[in-house]
Design an enzyme around this catalytic site. Structure first.
Site, mmCIF file in Angstrom:
data_model
loop_
_atom_site.group_PDB
_atom_site.id
_atom_site.type_symbol
_atom_site.label_atom_id
_atom_site.label_comp_id
_atom_site.label_asym_id
_atom_site.label_seq_id
_atom_site.Cartn_x
_atom_site.Cartn_y
_atom_site.Cartn_z
ATOM 1 C CD GLU A 1 -10.114 25.820 1.214
ATOM 2 O OE1 GLU A 1 -8.975 25.338 1.324
ATOM 3 O OE2 GLU A 1 -10.683 26.481 2.115
ATOM 4 C CG HIS B 1 -5.051 30.659 3.038
ATOM 5 N ND1 HIS B 1 -5.185 31.248 4.274
ATOM 6 C CD2 HIS B 1 -5.434 29.367 3.194
ATOM 7 C CE1 HIS B 1 -5.624 30.334 5.137
ATOM 8 N NE2 HIS B 1 -5.781 29.195 4.512
ATOM 9 C CD GLU C 1 -6.029 23.366 -0.739
ATOM 10 O OE1 GLU C 1 -6.950 23.994 -0.201
ATOM 11 O OE2 GLU C 1 -4.836 23.763 -0.674
ATOM 12 C CG HIS D 1 -1.948 22.445 1.875
ATOM 13 N ND1 HIS D 1 -1.479 23.088 2.996
ATOM 14 C CD2 HIS D 1 -3.262 22.785 1.780
ATOM 15 C CE1 HIS D 1 -2.460 23.770 3.560
ATOM 16 N NE2 HIS D 1 -3.556 23.606 2.844
ATOM 17 C CG ASP E 1 -6.581 28.212 -0.283
ATOM 18 O OD1 ASP E 1 -7.350 27.366 0.190
ATOM 19 O OD2 ASP E 1 -5.349 28.225 -0.044
HETATM 20 O O1 G3P Z 1 -8.532 22.339 1.436
HETATM 21 C C1 G3P Z 1 -7.855 21.860 2.542
HETATM 22 C C2 G3P Z 1 -7.093 22.915 3.285
HETATM 23 O O2 G3P Z 1 -6.425 23.749 2.394
HETATM 24 C C3 G3P Z 1 -7.963 23.728 4.186
HETATM 25 O O3 G3P Z 1 -7.236 24.628 4.980
HETATM 26 O O4 G3P Z 1 -6.528 26.907 5.574
HETATM 27 O O5 G3P Z 1 -5.026 25.488 4.208
HETATM 28 O O6 G3P Z 1 -7.095 26.406 3.214
HETATM 29 P P1 G3P Z 1 -6.450 25.912 4.461
HETATM 30 MG MG MG Z 2 -6.974 25.476 1.220
#
Ligand code: G3P
Ligand code: MG
Length: 248
Positions: A112, A52, A37, A10, A39
Protein backbone atom coordinates in the site's frame (compact mmCIF):
# COMPACT_ATOMS: atom_id res chain seq x y z
CA UNK A 1 -9.52 -13.94 -12.11
CA UNK A 2 -7.51 -13.39 -8.90
CA UNK A 3 -4.03 -14.92 -9.20
CA UNK A 4 -3.04 -14.03 -5.60
CA UNK A 5 -3.61 -15.48 -2.13
CA UNK A 6 -7.09 -14.87 -0.71
CA UNK A 7 -6.25 -14.14 2.92
CA UNK A 8 -3.57 -11.59 3.82
CA UNK A 9 -2.14 -10.53 7.16
CA UNK A 10 -2.96 -6.82 7.59
CA UNK A 11 -0.02 -4.46 8.36
CA UNK A 12 2.43 -7.35 8.59
CA UNK A 13 1.08 -9.60 11.32
CA UNK A 14 -2.34 -8.16 12.13
CA UNK A 15 -2.80 -7.43 15.82
CA UNK A 16 -0.45 -10.17 17.05
CA UNK A 17 2.71 -8.08 16.71
CA UNK A 18 3.64 -4.42 16.22
CA UNK A 19 2.27 -3.30 12.85
CA UNK A 20 4.51 -2.89 9.82
CA UNK A 21 7.55 -4.62 11.34
CA UNK A 22 9.59 -7.72 10.55
CA UNK A 23 8.31 -9.10 13.87
CA UNK A 24 4.84 -8.87 12.31
CA UNK A 25 5.98 -10.90 9.31
CA UNK A 26 7.41 -13.51 11.70
CA UNK A 27 4.07 -13.67 13.53
CA UNK A 28 2.34 -14.19 10.19
CA UNK A 29 4.73 -17.00 9.27
CA UNK A 30 4.15 -18.62 12.67
CA UNK A 31 0.45 -18.75 11.76
CA UNK A 32 1.12 -20.12 8.28
CA UNK A 33 0.66 -16.81 6.39
CA UNK A 34 2.60 -16.25 3.18
CA UNK A 35 0.66 -13.15 2.12
CA UNK A 36 0.82 -9.66 3.59
CA UNK A 37 -0.46 -6.10 3.27
CA UNK A 38 1.77 -3.25 4.50
CA UNK A 39 2.15 0.55 4.16
CA UNK A 40 5.01 2.51 2.57
CA UNK A 41 5.88 6.19 3.05
CA UNK A 42 8.87 8.29 1.99
CA UNK A 43 11.45 9.60 4.46
CA UNK A 44 12.87 13.12 4.25
CA UNK A 45 15.69 11.84 2.04
CA UNK A 46 13.21 10.13 -0.29
CA UNK A 47 13.62 6.50 0.82
CA UNK A 48 10.63 4.21 1.36
CA UNK A 49 10.01 3.04 4.93
CA UNK A 50 7.27 0.77 6.24
CA UNK A 51 5.03 3.05 8.32
CA UNK A 52 1.32 3.80 8.50
CA UNK A 53 1.15 7.18 10.28
CA UNK A 54 3.04 10.23 8.99
CA UNK A 55 3.34 11.55 12.56
CA UNK A 56 5.21 9.98 15.46
CA UNK A 57 3.47 9.27 18.75
CA UNK A 58 1.52 6.09 18.14
CA UNK A 59 3.86 3.36 16.84
CA UNK A 60 7.13 5.22 17.47
CA UNK A 61 7.73 7.45 20.49
CA UNK A 62 8.24 11.20 20.53
CA UNK A 63 7.30 14.07 18.28
CA UNK A 64 8.13 14.47 14.63
CA UNK A 65 7.12 13.01 11.31
CA UNK A 66 8.26 10.59 8.62
CA UNK A 67 8.64 13.20 5.83
CA UNK A 68 10.91 15.40 8.01
CA UNK A 69 13.16 12.55 9.26
CA UNK A 70 15.91 10.69 7.39
CA UNK A 71 15.61 6.97 6.66
CA UNK A 72 18.69 6.27 8.81
CA UNK A 73 17.07 8.01 11.79
CA UNK A 74 13.74 6.26 11.20
CA UNK A 75 15.45 2.89 10.99
CA UNK A 76 16.97 3.51 14.44
CA UNK A 77 13.59 4.25 16.04
CA UNK A 78 11.73 1.84 18.31
CA UNK A 79 8.56 0.67 16.55
CA UNK A 80 7.94 -2.21 18.97
CA UNK A 81 7.72 -0.92 22.56
CA UNK A 82 4.25 0.60 22.10
CA UNK A 83 2.98 -2.93 21.50
CA UNK A 84 4.79 -4.65 24.35
CA UNK A 85 8.17 -4.96 26.08
CA UNK A 86 8.95 -8.18 24.21
CA UNK A 87 9.20 -6.09 21.02
CA UNK A 88 11.34 -3.25 22.39
CA UNK A 89 13.87 -2.05 19.82
CA UNK A 90 12.04 -3.51 16.81
CA UNK A 91 13.07 -1.09 14.05
CA UNK A 92 11.07 0.82 11.47
CA UNK A 93 11.89 -1.31 8.40
CA UNK A 94 13.29 0.14 5.22
CA UNK A 95 11.04 -0.84 2.31
CA UNK A 96 13.89 -2.67 0.57
CA UNK A 97 14.72 -4.73 3.70
CA UNK A 98 11.06 -5.60 4.22
CA UNK A 99 10.68 -6.76 0.62
CA UNK A 100 13.92 -8.78 0.87
CA UNK A 101 12.56 -10.59 3.93
CA UNK A 102 9.28 -11.32 2.13
CA UNK A 103 11.08 -12.63 -0.93
CA UNK A 104 13.35 -14.86 1.16
CA UNK A 105 10.32 -16.30 3.00
CA UNK A 106 8.11 -16.48 -0.12
CA UNK A 107 5.55 -14.02 1.25
CA UNK A 108 3.32 -12.43 -1.41
CA UNK A 109 2.86 -8.67 -1.02
CA UNK A 110 0.10 -6.11 -1.35
CA UNK A 111 2.14 -2.92 -1.09
CA UNK A 112 0.00 0.00 0.00
CA UNK A 113 1.46 3.32 -1.14
CA UNK A 114 0.72 5.61 1.80
CA UNK A 115 2.00 9.10 0.94
CA UNK A 116 2.51 11.65 3.69
CA UNK A 117 0.29 14.66 2.87
CA UNK A 118 1.67 16.50 -0.18
CA UNK A 119 3.99 13.68 -1.31
CA UNK A 120 1.57 11.66 -3.43
CA UNK A 121 3.40 11.78 -6.76
CA UNK A 122 6.90 11.26 -5.34
CA UNK A 123 5.78 8.34 -3.20
CA UNK A 124 3.84 6.58 -5.95
CA UNK A 125 6.69 6.95 -8.43
CA UNK A 126 9.38 5.87 -5.93
CA UNK A 127 7.52 2.75 -4.76
CA UNK A 128 6.75 1.67 -8.32
CA UNK A 129 10.32 2.26 -9.54
CA UNK A 130 11.92 0.47 -6.59
CA UNK A 131 9.47 -2.43 -6.77
CA UNK A 132 10.16 -2.78 -10.48
CA UNK A 133 13.90 -3.00 -9.74
CA UNK A 134 13.45 -5.52 -6.94
CA UNK A 135 11.17 -7.73 -9.06
CA UNK A 136 12.98 -7.41 -12.40
CA UNK A 137 13.44 -11.18 -12.54
CA UNK A 138 9.71 -11.83 -12.02
CA UNK A 139 8.19 -9.46 -14.56
CA UNK A 140 5.67 -11.38 -16.63
CA UNK A 141 4.83 -13.82 -13.82
CA UNK A 142 1.61 -12.20 -12.53
CA UNK A 143 1.22 -14.39 -9.45
CA UNK A 144 4.68 -13.48 -8.16
CA UNK A 145 4.45 -9.73 -8.66
CA UNK A 146 3.27 -7.60 -5.75
CA UNK A 147 0.05 -5.65 -6.11
CA UNK A 148 0.46 -1.89 -5.54
CA UNK A 149 -2.54 -0.15 -3.98
CA UNK A 150 -3.36 3.32 -2.72
CA UNK A 151 -6.17 5.61 -1.60
CA UNK A 152 -4.31 8.34 -3.48
CA UNK A 153 -5.33 8.69 -7.14
CA UNK A 154 -2.24 10.85 -7.75
CA UNK A 155 0.09 8.27 -6.23
CA UNK A 156 -1.36 5.48 -8.36
CA UNK A 157 -1.19 7.61 -11.50
CA UNK A 158 2.49 8.25 -10.76
CA UNK A 159 3.03 4.51 -10.15
CA UNK A 160 1.33 3.75 -13.48
CA UNK A 161 3.61 6.19 -15.30
CA UNK A 162 6.79 4.95 -13.56
CA UNK A 163 6.13 1.21 -13.91
CA UNK A 164 3.13 0.54 -16.17
CA UNK A 165 3.68 -3.22 -16.06
CA UNK A 166 3.24 -3.53 -12.29
CA UNK A 167 -0.37 -4.34 -11.24
CA UNK A 168 -2.30 -1.63 -9.38
CA UNK A 169 -5.42 -1.61 -7.20
CA UNK A 170 -7.52 1.44 -6.37
CA UNK A 171 -8.34 1.72 -2.65
CA UNK A 172 -11.71 3.25 -1.83
CA UNK A 173 -13.29 3.54 1.60
CA UNK A 174 -16.76 3.91 0.06
CA UNK A 175 -17.29 3.11 -3.61
CA UNK A 176 -18.21 6.39 -5.40
CA UNK A 177 -20.55 6.44 -8.44
CA UNK A 178 -17.67 7.13 -10.86
CA UNK A 179 -15.42 4.34 -9.52
CA UNK A 180 -15.15 2.51 -12.83
CA UNK A 181 -13.92 5.46 -14.90
CA UNK A 182 -11.31 6.32 -12.27
CA UNK A 183 -10.13 2.71 -11.96
CA UNK A 184 -9.87 2.36 -15.74
CA UNK A 185 -7.90 5.59 -16.10
CA UNK A 186 -5.43 4.22 -13.54
CA UNK A 187 -5.24 0.91 -15.38
CA UNK A 188 -6.20 -0.78 -12.12
CA UNK A 189 -6.76 -4.53 -12.03
CA UNK A 190 -8.66 -4.50 -8.73
CA UNK A 191 -10.76 -2.45 -6.35
CA UNK A 192 -9.82 -2.59 -2.65
CA UNK A 193 -12.55 -1.39 -0.35
CA UNK A 194 -13.79 -1.16 3.22
CA UNK A 195 -15.84 -4.27 3.95
CA UNK A 196 -18.09 -2.22 6.25
CA UNK A 197 -19.64 -0.28 3.36
CA UNK A 198 -19.72 -2.96 0.64
CA UNK A 199 -23.12 -4.20 -0.58
CA UNK A 200 -23.84 -7.35 -2.62
CA UNK A 201 -24.97 -5.21 -5.58
CA UNK A 202 -21.76 -3.18 -5.68
CA UNK A 203 -19.66 -6.32 -5.30
CA UNK A 204 -21.48 -7.86 -8.24
CA UNK A 205 -21.02 -4.73 -10.39
CA UNK A 206 -17.27 -4.63 -9.70
CA UNK A 207 -16.86 -8.31 -10.56
CA UNK A 208 -19.08 -8.01 -13.65
CA UNK A 209 -16.86 -5.16 -14.88
CA UNK A 210 -13.88 -7.54 -14.72
CA UNK A 211 -12.03 -6.18 -11.68
CA UNK A 212 -10.59 -8.10 -8.76
CA UNK A 213 -12.31 -7.25 -5.46
CA UNK A 214 -10.47 -7.09 -2.14
CA UNK A 215 -11.76 -6.00 1.28
CA UNK A 216 -10.11 -4.58 4.38
CA UNK A 217 -10.18 -5.43 7.28
CA UNK A 218 -12.14 -8.61 7.96
CA UNK A 219 -11.83 -9.95 11.50
CA UNK A 220 -15.06 -11.95 11.83
CA UNK A 221 -15.22 -15.41 10.16
CA UNK A 222 -18.98 -15.10 9.62
CA UNK A 223 -18.52 -11.80 7.79
CA UNK A 224 -15.69 -13.35 5.75
CA UNK A 225 -18.01 -16.12 4.55
CA UNK A 226 -20.67 -13.57 3.60
CA UNK A 227 -18.17 -11.48 1.62
CA UNK A 228 -16.91 -14.52 -0.27
CA UNK A 229 -20.53 -15.42 -1.10
CA UNK A 230 -20.85 -11.95 -2.69
CA UNK A 231 -17.90 -12.66 -4.98
CA UNK A 232 -15.14 -10.93 -3.00
CA UNK A 233 -11.80 -12.41 -4.13
CA UNK A 234 -9.63 -11.72 -1.10
CA UNK A 235 -9.27 -9.74 2.13
CA UNK A 236 -6.78 -8.80 4.79
CA UNK A 237 -7.28 -9.56 8.47
CA UNK A 238 -5.93 -8.43 11.82
CA UNK A 239 -6.99 -11.73 13.39
CA UNK A 240 -4.43 -14.08 11.90
CA UNK A 241 -5.04 -16.30 14.92
CA UNK A 242 -8.77 -16.63 14.10
CA UNK A 243 -8.85 -16.62 10.30
CA UNK A 244 -6.04 -18.76 8.89
CA UNK A 245 -4.49 -18.70 5.43
CA UNK A 246 -6.55 -21.77 4.42
CA UNK A 247 -9.86 -20.23 5.56
CA UNK A 248 -10.98 -19.77 1.96
O1 G3P B 1 -4.81 -1.71 2.31
C1 G3P B 1 -5.93 -1.91 3.10
C2 G3P B 1 -5.87 -1.21 4.42
O2 G3P B 1 -4.61 -1.36 4.99
C3 G3P B 1 -6.22 0.24 4.33
O3 G3P B 1 -6.29 0.86 5.58
O4 G3P B 1 -5.41 2.41 7.28
O5 G3P B 1 -4.98 -0.02 7.51
O6 G3P B 1 -3.82 1.28 5.76
P1 G3P B 1 -5.07 1.15 6.56
MG1 MG C 1 -2.71 -0.36 4.78
Amino acid sequence: MWPYPRILAHRGGGTLAPENTIAGLRAGLAHGFHAVEFDVMLSQDGIGVVMHDPDFGRTVPGRGSVPTTSAAELRAMDAGSWFGPAFAGEPVPLFSDFVAFCRAEKIWMNIEIKPAPGFDTETGAWVARRTRELFAADMGDAAKLPLLSSFSFEALAAARDAAPDLPRAYLLDKIPPDWEGQARSLGAVAIHTNQKHLTPGTAQAIKAAGFGLFCYTVNDPERARTLFSWGVDAFCTDRIDLIGPAFA
